[in-house]
Design an enzyme around this catalytic site. Structure first.
Site, PDB file in Angstrom:
ATOM      1  CG  ASP A 195      31.469  43.589  34.264  1.00  0.00           C
ATOM      2  OD1 ASP A 195      30.510  43.121  34.661  1.00  0.00           O
ATOM      3  OD2 ASP A 195      32.054  43.903  33.242  1.00  0.00           O
ATOM      4  CD  GLU A 240      45.428  51.610  49.397  1.00  0.00           C
ATOM      5  OE1 GLU A 240      44.761  52.678  49.270  1.00  0.00           O
ATOM      6  OE2 GLU A 240      46.328  51.116  48.923  1.00  0.00           O
TER       7      GLU A 240
HETATM    8  C1  GLC Z   1      29.139  41.274  32.864  1.00  0.00           C
HETATM    9  C2  GLC Z   1      28.031  42.085  33.266  1.00  0.00           C
HETATM   10  C3  GLC Z   1      27.188  41.983  31.977  1.00  0.00           C
HETATM   11  C4  GLC Z   1      28.033  42.932  30.879  1.00  0.00           C
HETATM   12  C5  GLC Z   1      29.550  42.122  30.604  1.00  0.00           C
HETATM   13  C6  GLC Z   1      30.308  43.194  30.186  1.00  0.00           C
HETATM   14  O1  GLC Z   1      29.199  39.858  32.486  1.00  0.00           O
HETATM   15  O2  GLC Z   1      27.317  41.358  34.017  1.00  0.00           O
HETATM   16  O3  GLC Z   1      25.893  42.616  32.094  1.00  0.00           O
HETATM   17  O4  GLC Z   1      27.459  43.011  29.836  1.00  0.00           O
HETATM   18  O5  GLC Z   1      30.073  41.792  31.822  1.00  0.00           O
HETATM   19  O6  GLC Z   1      30.703  44.404  31.026  1.00  0.00           O
END
Ligand code: GLC
Length: 508
Positions: A195, A240
């Site tokens: 993310d 790893e």
């Molecule tokens: C990313 C995710 C989204 C989330 C954001 C914060 O963009 O796809 O859904 O709200 O990160 O984690």
């Protein structure tokens, strides 16, 4: 690289326990749909313990399953079943921020000399008592900082105040988060969707953003060079382990050349999401620009990825505006060179749900694309008698899995044929790609590998087209057509309005 990855938003996929929220046993019970469809891997959006301020992207325990979604035993059973069926499992990993209820942050805010204080980014107020800089958080044009009155300092959060940013310059943060990766790798996961990966490294001086660019959230502007070292170290953790463990980075920078830098000469991400095409309108010239940018920037340094829909954006069926376009877009997505990501429900041609204000729940206004998946045409669509957590998408009693499976002409069968075609054609899975000169409103390209060849023609216009390359493609046979007509026959030299075709050389 040859895989097709299918994104599951667990809250919305399938419910096994009747609470109106999807869960891991619900996913497990529907793996047969994915095998029938022909995808290779699933990516599960977060199912970790979370207060759900951002529906799971605010994690309070990275190494446990939220009771809403089940248990670690349910997760293990899901992985075992998926692997037995030949499906790989990719999980989401949220490294930029934790929940404010994570024990690290609970400790950090307890006092200035708490053990975990420096897991997060704390600063004194600016001279006027306000936030330390002008950064803006996502959703809401508010500062990316919140004052903690008890300790008199502000903490950084590129997203909600309930999502404090981790400080990746602290080696203890990196070590702890690497252990989270190992926890899931040890449980057998095949990879991670990471993310907002590009945002992990921050300029230690925390300089103001250019005021002309505000109120663009800092998360969409930040690309500090320290992130590349962080990503290389993550790659090292994956290496790893035996097998092809992979990472796909969410690089939310709307510049393909910048996205390309995160491949880092084979030492960075295996795949990066490249979002500019997701913002391109349904228009051949715009798509040509995107395909050329990927060829120029990404192909020399790494393997591309393509995505039209996810849990953060209006579905492409909604954006493009018609069922015929959604079908042609499926040919586009599955015909391009790179790893395609499908978002659950696009194979049904789902539109976003209309969510009335009193049922809206997401702080980012993304509820529409997160509507539950209708599995059958009954009033509860294969969920429970309870109302699901969000309203159904439009036409849920016709665009459900069971109904569309009985109709050979449905978009669901189109996706299945495209996936079969892709899997059985070396040209389509890994072959070279060359854009061809095509009439206005048409995008055309050819794929080649090991003597195998495919040609793809996409008509982005509402008119029939038969001039130029389209009329000259009569020596080819239709393998898949977005409207299902004329498959297995010779290509007649005309594209119908909003029609796309995958062609193979006609057998003499
Ligand atoms: C990313 C995710 C989204 C989330 C954001 C914060 O963009 O796809 O859904 O709200 O990160 O984690």
């Amino acid at each position: 690289m040859s895989a097709v990855i299918y994104q599951i938003y667990p809250r919305s996929f399938a419910d096994s326990d009747g609470d109106g929220v999807g869960d891991l046993q619900g996913v497990r019970a529907h793996l047969d749909h994915l095998v029938w469809l022909g995808v290779d891997a699933i990516w599960l959006s977060p199912f970790y313990r979370s207060p759900m301020a951002d529906f799971g992207y605010d994690v309070s325990d990275y190494c446990d399953v939220d009771p809403l979604f089940g248990t670690l035993a349910d997760f293990d059973a899901l992985v075992a079943d998926a692997h037995a069926l030949g499906l790989k499992v990719v999980v989401d990993w949220v490294p930029n921020h934790t929940s404010d209820r994570h024990r690290w942050f609970v400790d950090a805010r307890a006092s200035r000399d708490a053990d975990h204080r420096d897991f997060y980014v704390w600063r004194d107020p600016s001279p006027d008592g306000g936030p330390p800089n002008n950064w803006v958080r996502a959703w809401g044009e508010q500062p990316a900082w919140t004052l903690d009155p008890a300790t008199g300092q502000w903490y950084l959060h590129l997203f909600l105040p309930e999502q404090p940013d981790l400080d990746w310059q602290n080696p203890a943060v990196a070590a702890a988060m690497h252990d989270v990766l190992r926890f899931w790798l040890d449980r057998g996961v095949d990879g991670f969707r990471m993310d907002v990966l590009h945002a992990l490294g921050k300029d230690p001086a925390l300089p103001d953003d250019d005021p002309e660019l505000l109120p663009i959230p800092h998360s969409a502007l930040n690309h500090h060079r320290s992130t590349h070292d962080i990503v290389r170290n993550l790659r090292g953790v994956l290496e790893e382990y035996d097998g092809d463990r992979m990472m796909v980075g969410e690089i939310f920078l709307l510049d393909t050349a910048l996205v390309a830098t995160y491949y880092d000469g084979g030492e960075g991400v295996h795949l990066a999401f490249n979002f500019p095409p997701l913002y391109a309108p349904w228009d051949a010239a715009s798509w040509q620009v995107q395909v050329e940018a990927v060829a120029r920037e990404i192909e020399p340094v790494g393997w591309p990825s393509w995505v039209l829909s996810n849990h953060d954006q209006p579905r492409h069926r909604t954006r493009y505006g018609s069922p015929a376009r959604a079908r042609a877009a499926a040919v586009l997505l599955l015909g391009l060179r790179g790893t395609p990501f499908l978002y659950a429900g696009e194979e049904l041609g789902l539109e976003d749900a209309e969510v009335p204000a009193e049922r809206a729940v997401d702080p980012g206004g993304r509820d529409g694309c997160r509507a539950p998946i209708p599995w059958d045409a009954t009033p509860t669509h294969g969920w429970s008698t309870a109302d699901a957590w969000l309203p159904w998408p439009p036409d849920a009693d016709r665009r459900d899995v069971a109904s569309l499976r009985t109709q050979e002409t449905s978009i669901l069968h189109l996706y299945r044929r495209l996936l079969t075609e892709r899997r059985t054609s070396p040209a389509l899975t890994l072959g070279e790609q060359e854009l061809l000169r095509a009439p206005d409103g048409v995008l055309a390209w050819q794929r080649r590998a090991d003597g195998d060849e495919r040609r793809v023609l996409v008509n982005f216009t509402g008119e029939a087209v038969s001039d130029g390359l389209v009329g000259q493609s009569t020596g080819w046979a239709v393998r898949v057509s977005s409207d299902g007509r004329g498959e297995a026959g010779p290509f007649g030299g005309t594209l119908r309005p909003d029609q796309a075709v995958m062609l193979a050389p006609a057998v003499e």
